[in-house]
Design a protein around this motif. Structure first.
Motif, PDB file in Angstrom:
ATOM      1  N   CYS A 141      20.478  45.430  60.069  1.00  0.00           N
ATOM      2  CA  CYS A 141      20.554  46.300  58.884  1.00  0.00           C
ATOM      3  C   CYS A 141      21.263  47.607  59.255  1.00  0.00           C
ATOM      4  O   CYS A 141      22.109  48.103  58.519  1.00  0.00           O
ATOM      5  CB  CYS A 141      19.149  46.635  58.372  1.00  0.00           C
ATOM      6  SG  CYS A 141      18.291  45.273  57.597  1.00  0.00           S
ATOM      7  N   SER A 240      19.497  37.774  47.867  1.00  0.00           N
ATOM      8  CA  SER A 240      20.339  38.679  48.682  1.00  0.00           C
ATOM      9  C   SER A 240      21.731  38.836  48.073  1.00  0.00           C
ATOM     10  O   SER A 240      22.299  39.930  48.079  1.00  0.00           O
ATOM     11  CB  SER A 240      20.436  38.149  50.115  1.00  0.00           C
ATOM     12  OG  SER A 240      20.850  36.799  50.138  1.00  0.00           O
ATOM     13  N   THR A 241      22.276  37.784  47.500  1.00  0.00           N
ATOM     14  CA  THR A 241      23.591  37.899  46.854  1.00  0.00           C
ATOM     15  C   THR A 241      23.497  38.796  45.626  1.00  0.00           C
ATOM     16  O   THR A 241      24.371  39.639  45.388  1.00  0.00           O
ATOM     17  CB  THR A 241      24.117  36.510  46.471  1.00  0.00           C
ATOM     18  OG1 THR A 241      24.225  35.717  47.665  1.00  0.00           O
ATOM     19  CG2 THR A 241      25.464  36.578  45.786  1.00  0.00           C
ATOM     20  N   THR A 243      21.445  41.198  45.347  1.00  0.00           N
ATOM     21  CA  THR A 243      21.314  42.558  45.902  1.00  0.00           C
ATOM     22  C   THR A 243      22.692  43.123  46.234  1.00  0.00           C
ATOM     23  O   THR A 243      22.990  44.279  45.937  1.00  0.00           O
ATOM     24  CB  THR A 243      20.445  42.516  47.168  1.00  0.00           C
ATOM     25  OG1 THR A 243      19.157  41.989  46.843  1.00  0.00           O
ATOM     26  CG2 THR A 243      20.290  43.893  47.788  1.00  0.00           C
ATOM     27  N   GLY A 261      22.269  43.386  51.480  1.00  0.00           N
ATOM     28  CA  GLY A 261      22.016  41.939  51.398  1.00  0.00           C
ATOM     29  C   GLY A 261      21.211  41.441  52.583  1.00  0.00           C
ATOM     30  O   GLY A 261      20.285  40.631  52.446  1.00  0.00           O
ATOM     31  N   ALA A 264      17.590  42.312  52.093  1.00  0.00           N
ATOM     32  CA  ALA A 264      16.931  41.414  51.117  1.00  0.00           C
ATOM     33  C   ALA A 264      16.695  40.037  51.718  1.00  0.00           C
ATOM     34  O   ALA A 264      15.656  39.408  51.501  1.00  0.00           O
ATOM     35  CB  ALA A 264      17.788  41.293  49.863  1.00  0.00           C
ATOM     36  N   LEU A 265      17.612  39.580  52.524  1.00  0.00           N
ATOM     37  CA  LEU A 265      17.495  38.236  53.120  1.00  0.00           C
ATOM     38  C   LEU A 265      16.320  38.154  54.084  1.00  0.00           C
ATOM     39  O   LEU A 265      15.726  37.089  54.271  1.00  0.00           O
ATOM     40  CB  LEU A 265      18.789  37.882  53.861  1.00  0.00           C
ATOM     41  CG  LEU A 265      18.862  36.468  54.426  1.00  0.00           C
ATOM     42  CD1 LEU A 265      19.162  35.452  53.321  1.00  0.00           C
ATOM     43  CD2 LEU A 265      19.921  36.385  55.525  1.00  0.00           C
ATOM     44  N   TRP A 266      15.931  39.268  54.675  1.00  0.00           N
ATOM     45  CA  TRP A 266      14.921  39.319  55.738  1.00  0.00           C
ATOM     46  C   TRP A 266      13.566  38.804  55.277  1.00  0.00           C
ATOM     47  O   TRP A 266      12.775  38.274  56.051  1.00  0.00           O
ATOM     48  CB  TRP A 266      14.815  40.756  56.241  1.00  0.00           C
ATOM     49  CG  TRP A 266      14.071  40.957  57.531  1.00  0.00           C
ATOM     50  CD1 TRP A 266      13.459  40.026  58.309  1.00  0.00           C
ATOM     51  CD2 TRP A 266      13.884  42.218  58.181  1.00  0.00           C
ATOM     52  NE1 TRP A 266      12.889  40.623  59.417  1.00  0.00           N
ATOM     53  CE2 TRP A 266      13.119  41.967  59.363  1.00  0.00           C
ATOM     54  CE3 TRP A 266      14.263  43.514  57.911  1.00  0.00           C
ATOM     55  CZ2 TRP A 266      12.753  42.988  60.238  1.00  0.00           C
ATOM     56  CZ3 TRP A 266      13.904  44.531  58.798  1.00  0.00           C
ATOM     57  CH2 TRP A 266      13.153  44.264  59.943  1.00  0.00           C
ATOM     58  N   HIS A 270      12.645  34.342  51.425  1.00  0.00           N
ATOM     59  CA  HIS A 270      14.098  34.085  51.340  1.00  0.00           C
ATOM     60  C   HIS A 270      14.614  33.678  52.722  1.00  0.00           C
ATOM     61  O   HIS A 270      14.126  32.709  53.275  1.00  0.00           O
ATOM     62  CB  HIS A 270      14.765  35.352  50.786  1.00  0.00           C
ATOM     63  CG  HIS A 270      16.205  35.223  50.401  1.00  0.00           C
ATOM     64  ND1 HIS A 270      16.871  34.040  50.260  1.00  0.00           N
ATOM     65  CD2 HIS A 270      17.130  36.195  50.110  1.00  0.00           C
ATOM     66  CE1 HIS A 270      18.125  34.264  49.901  1.00  0.00           C
ATOM     67  NE2 HIS A 270      18.313  35.567  49.813  1.00  0.00           N
ATOM     68  N   ALA A 391      22.039  35.304  58.100  1.00  0.00           N
ATOM     69  CA  ALA A 391      22.840  36.419  57.560  1.00  0.00           C
ATOM     70  C   ALA A 391      24.303  36.285  57.973  1.00  0.00           C
ATOM     71  O   ALA A 391      25.218  36.519  57.178  1.00  0.00           O
ATOM     72  CB  ALA A 391      22.270  37.746  58.043  1.00  0.00           C
ATOM     73  N   TRP A 398      28.381  36.421  50.422  1.00  0.00           N
ATOM     74  CA  TRP A 398      28.105  37.759  49.917  1.00  0.00           C
ATOM     75  C   TRP A 398      29.408  38.475  49.567  1.00  0.00           C
ATOM     76  O   TRP A 398      29.605  39.062  48.518  1.00  0.00           O
ATOM     77  CB  TRP A 398      27.369  38.586  50.980  1.00  0.00           C
ATOM     78  CG  TRP A 398      25.938  38.252  51.144  1.00  0.00           C
ATOM     79  CD1 TRP A 398      25.090  37.727  50.200  1.00  0.00           C
ATOM     80  CD2 TRP A 398      25.155  38.411  52.326  1.00  0.00           C
ATOM     81  NE1 TRP A 398      23.836  37.569  50.740  1.00  0.00           N
ATOM     82  CE2 TRP A 398      23.840  37.978  52.034  1.00  0.00           C
ATOM     83  CE3 TRP A 398      25.431  38.877  53.606  1.00  0.00           C
ATOM     84  CZ2 TRP A 398      22.811  38.024  52.975  1.00  0.00           C
ATOM     85  CZ3 TRP A 398      24.407  38.929  54.554  1.00  0.00           C
ATOM     86  CH2 TRP A 398      23.121  38.497  54.231  1.00  0.00           C
TER      87      TRP A 398
END
Ligand code: SDX
Length: 434
Positions: A141, A240-241, A243, A261, A264-266, A270, A391, A398
């Protein structure tokens, strides 16, 4: 354009009648029609759809999913065919540009990506600001967002060339940053990328090579790594997308949007699920314990969920899970791990769950995360790096969605709410409070 209309009858007009509102219905090339509710504001009403279960947030041409039939198309090409006949960088090109590249375009794209895999040398200093035992997703991140502190020469999002340069930089540099996050966590020196290796092979080399001796990447493992990246490349308007799109709608630079993204994926609901699946399989520990965990997953009073099962859209098999399971078989057999205990538990867990009334009724099938962790573990990748791999694989998706939005007409995303808080009330000085 609208060829059908929905008629809404809204009660509560002053004269006691209902307001009739016509809302246009649009049809796409595939999938459900949509009702355009933008005209609703004239009635003073909002739509209400927590979790966006029934909401299309945008128009897109990138990926199509049919959850009932277990279909996943990238620019019209079925994921099964891409996984079998294409490769990750070609799929990146397809997602970005909308068509498969010619031979020359493919070669040029691969050369460009593989010759931009190094990062600004000063970025290496960023890692030393983190604790060695930080979760690698926390590091990602930070360092991905920091790309905008080093590559600010191409952040004019209104400039098509800048947008393309950012896309290439992200696809090129994500594996390098991911491998650096891992090396930093184990106290080993960073390994520079190699232009002579494939995308998947270069990543495994950066992950596992050391300066002390030659490290040769096994082709079957490089191919498996490439397949895993490919299966994660894009998936429509997932959390995540969405986001990335929402962050991008404010005009934020693409590196910051991708960092959003990643955050959010973390989450374990998800992209964090692949790590959670391995934790769960290790916790189950033995096939004899499977029934106990199936019972826990069905118990409403137990927060435990069968990680790697269920999906907001797929109410049939996740086609990626099928390919991932086949890849799992291939890799474990190649490595002589076909009797891997976790793989045995996973296959038996899948068989039992798919025969269980609860899972059948709720249409819970294995998703992309159920088998990926077993392959990643077989490749020697530690569990806490699994979502970092997700990711890295998802970066072209993304970017393609960000680019599709920024290249077209878009407005800043700003949802409203159903307010159920306090009505207006006057302030009471602390001396007068009870
Ligand atoms: C990914 O959106 C995407 O495309 C995501 C993704 C991508 O490529 O971007 O595909 C990647 O995120 C895959 C999903 C990974 N997550 C997990 O494997 C975590 C476990 N699964 C769940 O938490 C859940 O299934 C979700 C989050 C995936 C979906 O949640 P929904 O759509 O909000 O569904 P829900 O939570 O409302 O569940 C519906 C019912 C509930 O029971 P009831 O309240 O109706 O009685 O099914 C049950 C849930 O309790 N349920 C499960 C379950 N998943 C749902 N019960 C046990 N185990 C599970 N895994």
């Amino acid at each position: 354009m609208a060829d059908k209309k929905a008629l809404l009858s809204i009660p509560g007009m002053e004269d006691g009648t209902n307001q009739a509102l016509e809302l246009p219905i649009y049809s796409g090339s595939l999938g459900p029609d949509v009702v355009d509710v933008r005209g609703l504001t004239s009635s003073g009403l909002f739509t209400y759809d927590p979790g966006f279960v029934s909401t299309a947030s945008c128009e897109s041409k990138i990926t199509y999913i049919d959850g009932d039939k277990g279909i996943l198309l990238h620019r019209g090409y079925p994921i099964e065919q891409l996984a079998e006949q294409s490769d990750y960088l070609e799929t990146c090109y397809l997602l970005l540009y909308g068509d498969l590249p010619s031979r020359q375009e493919k070669e040029k794209f691969e050369n460009t990506i593989m010759r931009h895999t190094m990062i600004h040398e000063q970025m290496s200093d960023l890692f030393s600001g983190f604790r060695r035992d930080a979760h690698p997703m926390a590091v990602m991140c930070g360092v991905v967002g920091a790309l905008s502190a080093f590559y600010h020469d191409s952040l004019d999002i209104t400039n098509e060339l800048h947008r393309e340069i950012c896309a290439y930089r992200l696809i090129s540099k994500m594996p390098t940053l991911a491998a650096m996050a891992y090396k930093y966590s184990i106290g080993q020196p960073f390994i520079y990328p190699r232009n002579d290796l494939s995308y998947g092979g270069n990543f495994l080399h950066m992950m596992f090579a050391t300066p002390c001796e030659e490290y040769e990447v096994k082709p079957v493992l490089a191919k498996a790594m490439d397949r895993i990246f490919l299966l994660h490349a894009d998936h429509e308007q997932n959390a995540s997308t969405s986001t990335v799109r929402l962050a991008g709608s404010s005009g934020a630079n693409p590196f910051a949007c991708i960092a959003a993204g990643i955050a959010a994926l973390w989450g374990p609901a998800h992209g964090g699920a692949n790590e959670a699946v391995l934790v769960m399989l290790n916790e189950i520990g033995d096939e004899a314990n499977i029934d106990e965990y199936i019972a826990k997953a069905k118990d409403k009073d137990d927060p435990f969920r069968l990680m790697g099962f269920g999906h907001r859209v797929y109410k049939n098999f996740d086609p990626r899970a099928k390919v991932m399971k086949q890849t799992c078989d291939e890799v474990l057999t190649e490595l002589g791990l076909e009797n891997d205990p976790l793989f045995r538990i996973a296959k038996r867990l899948e068989r039992i769950a798919l025969e269980d009334e609860y899972f059948i009724k709720k249409k819970l099938y294995p998703n992309v995360d159920f088998y990926s962790g077993i392959i990643l573990k077989a490749l020697g990748i530690p569990t806490e790096m699994f979502t970092v791999i997700f990711a890295t694989g998802r970066t072209p998706g993304w970017i393609a969605h960000w680019h599709e939005m920024i290249s077209g007409d878009y407005r800043i995303g700003r949802p409203r709410q159903l307010y159920t808080g306090e009505a207006k009330r006057d302030y009471i000085h602390v001396a007068d409070r009870s």
